[in-house]
Design a protein around this motif. Structure first.
Motif, PDB file in Angstrom:
ATOM      1  N   GLN A 297      -0.939   4.388  -9.527  1.00 57.41           N
ATOM      2  CA  GLN A 297      -2.242   5.010  -9.759  1.00 57.41           C
ATOM      3  C   GLN A 297      -3.323   4.348  -8.915  1.00 57.41           C
ATOM      4  OE1 GLN A 297      -2.374   4.671 -14.083  1.00 57.41           O
ATOM      5  NE2 GLN A 297      -2.062   6.874 -14.301  1.00 57.41           N
ATOM      6  N   MET A 298      -3.233   3.042  -8.701  1.00 61.30           N
ATOM      7  CA  MET A 298      -4.193   2.357  -7.842  1.00 61.30           C
ATOM      8  C   MET A 298      -4.061   2.825  -6.392  1.00 61.30           C
ATOM      9  SD  MET A 298      -4.313  -1.594  -9.191  1.00 61.30           S
ATOM     10  CE  MET A 298      -5.566  -1.969  -7.961  1.00 61.30           C
TER      11      MET A 298
ATOM     12  N   SER B 220       0.782  -1.232   0.000  1.00 63.63           N
ATOM     13  CA  SER B 220       0.000   0.000   0.000  1.00 63.63           C
ATOM     14  C   SER B 220       0.812   1.279   0.000  1.00 63.63           C
ATOM     15  CB  SER B 220      -0.897   0.018   1.242  1.00 63.63           C
ATOM     16  OG  SER B 220      -0.098   0.142   2.420  1.00 63.63           O
TER      17      SER B 220
ATOM     18  N   MET C 129      -5.438   3.882   0.075  1.00 66.76           N
ATOM     19  CA  MET C 129      -5.385   3.645  -1.364  1.00 66.76           C
ATOM     20  C   MET C 129      -6.658   4.113  -2.060  1.00 66.76           C
ATOM     21  SD  MET C 129      -3.843  -0.221  -0.959  1.00 66.76           S
ATOM     22  CE  MET C 129      -3.585  -0.523  -2.712  1.00 66.76           C
ATOM     23  N   VAL C 130      -6.502   4.640  -3.266  1.00 64.35           N
ATOM     24  CA  VAL C 130      -7.659   5.013  -4.074  1.00 64.35           C
ATOM     25  C   VAL C 130      -8.463   3.767  -4.429  1.00 64.35           C
ATOM     26  CG1 VAL C 130      -8.391   6.019  -6.273  1.00 64.35           C
ATOM     27  CG2 VAL C 130      -6.536   7.082  -4.962  1.00 64.35           C
ATOM     28  N   TYR C 131      -7.770   2.701  -4.810  1.00 61.04           N
ATOM     29  CA  TYR C 131      -8.401   1.406  -5.104  1.00 61.04           C
ATOM     30  C   TYR C 131      -7.758   0.367  -4.185  1.00 61.04           C
ATOM     31  CZ  TYR C 131      -9.971   3.850  -9.273  1.00 61.04           C
ATOM     32  OH  TYR C 131     -10.525   4.768 -10.131  1.00 61.04           O
ATOM     33  N   GLY C 132      -8.245   0.292  -2.973  1.00 63.12           N
ATOM     34  CA  GLY C 132      -7.666  -0.624  -2.002  1.00 63.12           C
ATOM     35  C   GLY C 132      -8.018  -0.187  -0.597  1.00 63.12           C
ATOM     36  N   ASN C 133      -7.224  -0.606   0.345  1.00 63.63           N
ATOM     37  CA  ASN C 133      -7.564  -0.392   1.744  1.00 63.63           C
ATOM     38  C   ASN C 133      -6.924   0.859   2.327  1.00 63.63           C
ATOM     39  OD1 ASN C 133      -9.007  -1.277   4.028  1.00 63.63           O
ATOM     40  ND2 ASN C 133      -8.481  -3.405   3.566  1.00 63.63           N
TER      41      ASN C 133
ATOM     42  N   GLY D 210      -3.864   7.451  -7.071  1.00 62.38           N
ATOM     43  CA  GLY D 210      -4.728   8.121  -8.020  1.00 62.38           C
ATOM     44  C   GLY D 210      -3.924   8.885  -9.057  1.00 62.38           C
TER      45      GLY D 210
END
Length: 274
Positions: free
Chosen positions: A160-161, A74, A79-83, A164
């Motif tokens: 990016q994930m 992380s 995270m934008v797409y995650g935890n 962002g």
């Protein structure tokens, strides 16, 4: 010294997670041992420091509690797409641990360090909350994520994930360079920074750029390099031993490093074993 593995359900992460903790044998509730949060790298987890180094032996007689959490891949970020590992690390984990363990919370007895991704995480945490830590340690740290993407575009999808739009990365709470400026300009809390990197490490050039940034700041810091060393555990075994000696010296001095601090910057561009 006791090694504890704590397994618990994180409300922030909404999953079961683990943290390894080293606790000294002798301590007083009125004077708890100093605290070091020790962060893992991109491919590691809570067990990495115990499995890959002689940390247990090095820390055996120190009045120091060492906390080793897991944060997946992380970069210690919500995270934008995650935890939400940033919130977990900086808010939930300390609060939970303080209900279970004797942890020092005074600034002059609190430290944060890590290797590679964990070096980034340690600097990010310590520079976002300089009032919490008297020392920050980065070992072969991923200190310049934008330079990493420019040099190796394959990092871009993963970053990016996590972050962002990287066009918004600069001047954010994730950008170590802007954080150095912010802490230096405020000037009230100036944590000592210990920075290590081998000269053959793929992150060496980035670390030199970050060192130059620190050189221009008010932050007290020390840079140590080792000739020919790559991104490897044998080096981090050396640097964690050096780090623990450094912390032992610092916790022997109860002077807090605030705006009244008069110590000057220190740079050592040589092998730390010399």
């Amino acid at each position: 010294m006791a090694l504890m593995t704590i397994s618990f359900r994180s409300e922030v992460l909404d999953l079961q997670t683990h943290v390894n903790v080293l606790i000294p044998d002798q301590w007083s509730p009125d004077n708890p041992p100093a605290t070091l949060y020790l962060l893992h790298g991109l491919s590691g987890d809570y067990s990495s420091w115990i499995q890959k180094t002689s940390l247990l032996r090095y820390a055996e007689k120190l009045p120091l509690t060492i906390i080793m959490p897991s944060a997946d891949r992380s970069f210690y970020t919500d995270m934008v797409y995650g935890n939400r590992y940033w919130t977990y690390l900086t808010k939930e984990l300390p609060e939970r641990l303080q209900t279970w363990l004797p942890l020092a919370t005074t600034r002059n007895k609190c430290f944060v360090g890590g290797l590679s991704m964990g070096g980034y995480g340690a600097l990010k945490w310590g520079l976002n909350y300089p009032e919490q830590f008297s020392g920050i340690i980065s070992m072969s740290g991923a200190v310049d994520l934008q330079a990493m993407v420019e040099r190796a575009p394959e990092y871009l999808p993963g970053f990016q994930m996590i972050f962002g739009d990287l066009k918004k990365f600069s001047q954010s709470a994730n950008d170590l360079f802007s954080l150095v400026d912010k802490v230096s300009d405020q000037g009230r809390y100036l944590p000592d920074i210990l920075q290590f990197c081998g000269t053959a490490d793929f992150l060496y050039a980035d670390n030199l750029v970050f060192k130059a940034k620190l050189d221009r700041s008010k932050l007290p810091h020390r840079f140590s390099e080792k000739n020919g060393v790559k991104h490897e555990w044998s080096y981090w075994d050396e640097t964690i031993r050096y780090t623990l000696d450094w912390i032992a010296e610092k916790i022997g001095d109860t002077t807090d490093n605030t705006s009244n601090n008069t110590s000057s910057n220190s740079q050592e561009g040589q092998d730390h074993d010399k």
